[in-house]
Design a protein around this motif. Structure first.
Motif, PDB file in Angstrom:
ATOM      1  N   LEU A  55      -0.318 -14.375   6.037  1.00 48.30           N
ATOM      2  CA  LEU A  55       0.674 -13.307   6.188  1.00 48.30           C
ATOM      3  C   LEU A  55       0.065 -12.197   7.043  1.00 48.30           C
ATOM      4  CD1 LEU A  55       2.098 -13.048   2.569  1.00 48.30           C
ATOM      5  CD2 LEU A  55       3.469 -13.443   4.614  1.00 48.30           C
ATOM      6  N   GLY A  56       0.822 -11.749   8.046  1.00 47.24           N
ATOM      7  CA  GLY A  56       0.230 -10.813   8.975  1.00 47.24           C
ATOM      8  C   GLY A  56       1.098  -9.626   9.328  1.00 47.24           C
ATOM      9  N   LYS A  57       0.745  -9.008  10.458  1.00 43.44           N
ATOM     10  CA  LYS A  57       1.372  -7.749  10.856  1.00 43.44           C
ATOM     11  C   LYS A  57       2.848  -7.918  11.197  1.00 43.44           C
ATOM     12  CE  LYS A  57      -2.912  -5.680  12.583  1.00 43.44           C
ATOM     13  NZ  LYS A  57      -3.613  -5.135  13.772  1.00 43.44           N
ATOM     14  N   ARG A  58       3.224  -9.060  11.757  1.00 41.37           N
ATOM     15  CA  ARG A  58       4.628  -9.270  12.093  1.00 41.37           C
ATOM     16  C   ARG A  58       5.479  -9.305  10.832  1.00 41.37           C
ATOM     17  NH1 ARG A  58       7.235 -14.275  15.647  1.00 41.37           N
ATOM     18  NH2 ARG A  58       9.430 -13.731  15.287  1.00 41.37           N
ATOM     19  N   PHE A  59       4.996  -9.987   9.797  1.00 41.36           N
ATOM     20  CA  PHE A  59       5.721 -10.019   8.524  1.00 41.36           C
ATOM     21  C   PHE A  59       5.853  -8.607   7.959  1.00 41.36           C
ATOM     22  CE2 PHE A  59       5.915 -10.269   3.899  1.00 41.36           C
ATOM     23  CZ  PHE A  59       6.960 -11.172   3.708  1.00 41.36           C
ATOM     24  N   ALA A  60       4.770  -7.839   8.035  1.00 36.48           N
ATOM     25  CA  ALA A  60       4.806  -6.465   7.529  1.00 36.48           C
ATOM     26  C   ALA A  60       5.825  -5.629   8.309  1.00 36.48           C
ATOM     27  CB  ALA A  60       3.415  -5.841   7.622  1.00 36.48           C
ATOM     28  N   LYS A  61       5.865  -5.807   9.619  1.00 39.26           N
ATOM     29  CA  LYS A  61       6.812  -5.050  10.437  1.00 39.26           C
ATOM     30  C   LYS A  61       8.246  -5.453  10.120  1.00 39.26           C
ATOM     31  CE  LYS A  61       7.977  -3.958  15.237  1.00 39.26           C
ATOM     32  NZ  LYS A  61       7.637  -4.209  16.670  1.00 39.26           N
ATOM     33  N   ASP A  62       8.483  -6.757   9.950  1.00 34.32           N
ATOM     34  CA  ASP A  62       9.829  -7.258   9.667  1.00 34.32           C
ATOM     35  C   ASP A  62      10.363  -6.790   8.321  1.00 34.32           C
ATOM     36  OD1 ASP A  62       9.820  -8.581  12.072  1.00 34.32           O
ATOM     37  OD2 ASP A  62       9.368 -10.550  11.223  1.00 34.32           O
ATOM     38  N   THR A  63       9.466  -6.584   7.368  1.00 30.25           N
ATOM     39  CA  THR A  63       9.879  -6.299   5.993  1.00 30.25           C
ATOM     40  C   THR A  63       9.660  -4.859   5.556  1.00 30.25           C
ATOM     41  OG1 THR A  63       7.712  -6.966   5.151  1.00 30.25           O
ATOM     42  CG2 THR A  63       9.412  -8.680   5.284  1.00 30.25           C
ATOM     43  N   GLY A  64       8.766  -4.149   6.250  1.00 29.82           N
ATOM     44  CA  GLY A  64       8.438  -2.793   5.832  1.00 29.82           C
ATOM     45  C   GLY A  64       7.400  -2.724   4.739  1.00 29.82           C
ATOM     46  N   VAL A  65       6.806  -3.864   4.358  1.00 24.83           N
ATOM     47  CA  VAL A  65       5.773  -3.849   3.324  1.00 24.83           C
ATOM     48  C   VAL A  65       4.468  -3.344   3.928  1.00 24.83           C
ATOM     49  CG1 VAL A  65       6.870  -5.820   2.175  1.00 24.83           C
ATOM     50  CG2 VAL A  65       4.905  -6.197   3.677  1.00 24.83           C
ATOM     51  N   ILE A  66       3.588  -2.861   3.070  1.00 24.22           N
ATOM     52  CA  ILE A  66       2.276  -2.365   3.481  1.00 24.22           C
ATOM     53  C   ILE A  66       1.220  -3.363   3.016  1.00 24.22           C
ATOM     54  CG2 ILE A  66       0.610  -0.477   3.252  1.00 24.22           C
ATOM     55  CD1 ILE A  66       3.042   1.337   2.600  1.00 24.22           C
ATOM     56  N   LEU A  67       0.484  -3.932   3.966  1.00 24.02           N
ATOM     57  CA  LEU A  67      -0.549  -4.905   3.628  1.00 24.02           C
ATOM     58  C   LEU A  67      -1.788  -4.188   3.089  1.00 24.02           C
ATOM     59  CD1 LEU A  67      -0.338  -7.375   6.650  1.00 24.02           C
ATOM     60  CD2 LEU A  67       0.622  -7.673   4.356  1.00 24.02           C
ATOM     61  N   LEU A  68      -2.332  -4.712   2.006  1.00 24.12           N
ATOM     62  CA  LEU A  68      -3.529  -4.155   1.384  1.00 24.12           C
ATOM     63  C   LEU A  68      -4.733  -5.028   1.682  1.00 24.12           C
ATOM     64  CD1 LEU A  68      -2.172  -3.265  -2.184  1.00 24.12           C
ATOM     65  CD2 LEU A  68      -2.471  -1.709  -0.258  1.00 24.12           C
ATOM     66  N   ASP A  69      -5.920  -4.430   1.637  1.00 26.29           N
ATOM     67  CA  ASP A  69      -7.154  -5.190   1.757  1.00 26.29           C
ATOM     68  C   ASP A  69      -7.331  -6.088   0.530  1.00 26.29           C
ATOM     69  OD1 ASP A  69      -7.737  -4.008   4.191  1.00 26.29           O
ATOM     70  OD2 ASP A  69      -8.936  -2.408   3.275  1.00 26.29           O
ATOM     71  N   GLU A  70      -8.283  -7.006   0.608  1.00 23.84           N
ATOM     72  CA  GLU A  70      -8.506  -7.934  -0.504  1.00 23.84           C
ATOM     73  C   GLU A  70      -8.936  -7.219  -1.784  1.00 23.84           C
ATOM     74  OE1 GLU A  70     -12.943  -9.210   1.104  1.00 23.84           O
ATOM     75  OE2 GLU A  70     -11.239 -10.550   1.387  1.00 23.84           O
ATOM     76  N   TYR A  71      -9.564  -6.057  -1.648  1.00 22.02           N
ATOM     77  CA  TYR A  71      -9.810  -5.158  -2.775  1.00 22.02           C
ATOM     78  C   TYR A  71      -9.188  -3.808  -2.424  1.00 22.02           C
ATOM     79  CZ  TYR A  71     -13.281  -8.327  -4.833  1.00 22.02           C
ATOM     80  OH  TYR A  71     -13.915  -9.401  -5.415  1.00 22.02           O
ATOM     81  N   ALA A  72      -8.381  -3.277  -3.316  1.00 12.71           N
ATOM     82  CA  ALA A  72      -7.734  -1.983  -3.068  1.00 12.71           C
ATOM     83  C   ALA A  72      -7.802  -1.149  -4.340  1.00 12.71           C
ATOM     84  CB  ALA A  72      -6.282  -2.180  -2.646  1.00 12.71           C
ATOM     85  N   VAL A  73      -8.199   0.095  -4.199  1.00  8.97           N
ATOM     86  CA  VAL A  73      -8.253   1.019  -5.338  1.00  8.97           C
ATOM     87  C   VAL A  73      -7.103   2.008  -5.191  1.00  8.97           C
ATOM     88  CG1 VAL A  73      -9.591   2.776  -6.551  1.00  8.97           C
ATOM     89  CG2 VAL A  73     -10.750   0.785  -5.560  1.00  8.97           C
ATOM     90  N   ILE A  74      -6.289   2.122  -6.243  1.00  9.54           N
ATOM     91  CA  ILE A  74      -5.182   3.073  -6.240  1.00  9.54           C
ATOM     92  C   ILE A  74      -5.340   4.032  -7.414  1.00  9.54           C
ATOM     93  CG2 ILE A  74      -3.635   1.404  -5.180  1.00  9.54           C
ATOM     94  CD1 ILE A  74      -2.252   1.151  -7.959  1.00  9.54           C
ATOM     95  N   ASP A  75      -4.680   5.168  -7.303  1.00 16.80           N
ATOM     96  CA  ASP A  75      -4.619   6.124  -8.406  1.00 16.80           C
ATOM     97  C   ASP A  75      -3.379   5.782  -9.218  1.00 16.80           C
ATOM     98  OD1 ASP A  75      -4.213   8.260 -10.123  1.00 16.80           O
ATOM     99  OD2 ASP A  75      -4.803   9.783  -8.669  1.00 16.80           O
ATOM    100  N   LEU A  76      -3.563   5.127 -10.350  1.00 18.91           N
ATOM    101  CA  LEU A  76      -2.443   4.707 -11.193  1.00 18.91           C
ATOM    102  C   LEU A  76      -2.274   5.703 -12.329  1.00 18.91           C
ATOM    103  CD1 LEU A  76      -0.253   2.638 -11.718  1.00 18.91           C
ATOM    104  CD2 LEU A  76      -1.921   1.243 -12.963  1.00 18.91           C
ATOM    105  N   HIS A  77      -1.420   6.700 -12.079  1.00 16.14           N
ATOM    106  CA  HIS A  77      -1.157   7.760 -13.046  1.00 16.14           C
ATOM    107  C   HIS A  77      -2.452   8.385 -13.566  1.00 16.14           C
ATOM    108  CE1 HIS A  77       3.151   7.102 -13.023  1.00 16.14           C
ATOM    109  NE2 HIS A  77       2.943   5.809 -13.170  1.00 16.14           N
TER     110      HIS A  77
END
Length: 241
Positions: A86-108
């Motif tokens: 899955l690549g950049k074209r899919f992300a552009k077509d759908t508006g999704v944001i691709l994440l790295d294989e490890y991603a740290v988020i602030d969950l509440h």
């Protein structure tokens, strides 16, 4: 303002699994718009052979994802072991944001590590060797340069091959390695981890350097059932779809 966050993984959508496709489309149109964000942690598709593949049901999924992101719900996507092309074209077509294989988020307010989960299965050395090779630019360019019909045939062969390989492996080898889990979480300074891949939904409590830690394993979707990990400021719950 709605701050609910939804986590799913391992839908393995394909033409041969229409029930899962219907359930996911319903989720995108009915449930997901009520959330602030949706995280798809890998293996949305059972196989992905390039962003130029518009065979069913891929185009329908694209359109529904685009409708969701256009409505204001953010959608984040990690690649899995089945759909790592899955690549950049899919992300552009759908508006999704691709994440790295490890991603740290602030969950509440809590740093939370997200990953598909295959990188944690370090006891499965043949798979890790294949993964390292298949994630090189040279390997991917070689695959994507092939005609679409050849890639479709190769994906079908790969699914059959993967099925028989898994039957010969022990379940323990295909599960995560706890030492790897701790090292990865320690390196990224997280005490909470959410992942999929193993198809063993559970919540594991353990310690990292004397501090309580948790590992949330998402469930795989099937034609009979599907679950979503829902998180808001009051905590989490598991919701059946």
């Amino acid at each position: 303002m709605n701050q609910e966050i939804l986590f799913i993984s391992d839908l393995h959508i394909s033409l041969e699994k229409p029930e899962i496709t219907r359930r996911f489309l319903s989720f995108l149109s009915d449930r997901a718009p009520k959330a602030a964000a949706v995280y798809i942690l890998g293996d949305l598709f059972d196989a992905w052979i390039g962003d130029d593949d518009f065979t069913p049901p891929n185009n329908t999924i694209r359109k529904q994802l685009k409708q969701l992101t256009d409505s204001g719900t953010q959608v984040y996507l990690q690649q899995g072991n089945r759909d790592f092309l899955l690549g950049k074209r899919f992300a552009k077509d759908t508006g999704v944001i691709l994440l790295d294989e490890y991603a740290v988020i602030d969950l509440h307010g809590t740093p939370t590590l997200l990953t598909h989960g295959d990188l944690l299965c370090t006891d499965d050395r043949p798979y890790q060797a294949f993964r390292a090779k298949s994630h090189t630019l040279e390997w991917q360019q070689s695959v994507l340069s092939k005609p679409l019909f050849l890639r479709l045939l190769a994906a079908r062969w790969y699914r059959v091959r993967s099925y028989f390989h898994k039957r010969r492996k022990s379940q323990d080898i295909m599960d995560v390695n706890q030492d790897t889990v701790i090292n990865v979480m320690r390196k990224r300074r997280c005490l909470r981890l959410i992942h999929g891949h193993t198809h063993r939904p559970a919540i594991h409590d353990f310690e990292i350097d004397g501090q309580p830690a948790q590992r949330f394993v998402l469930s795989a979707w099937s034609k009979h059932a599907a679950e979503v990990l829902c998180w808001n400021s009051n905590g989490y719950h598991i919701e059946a779809i």
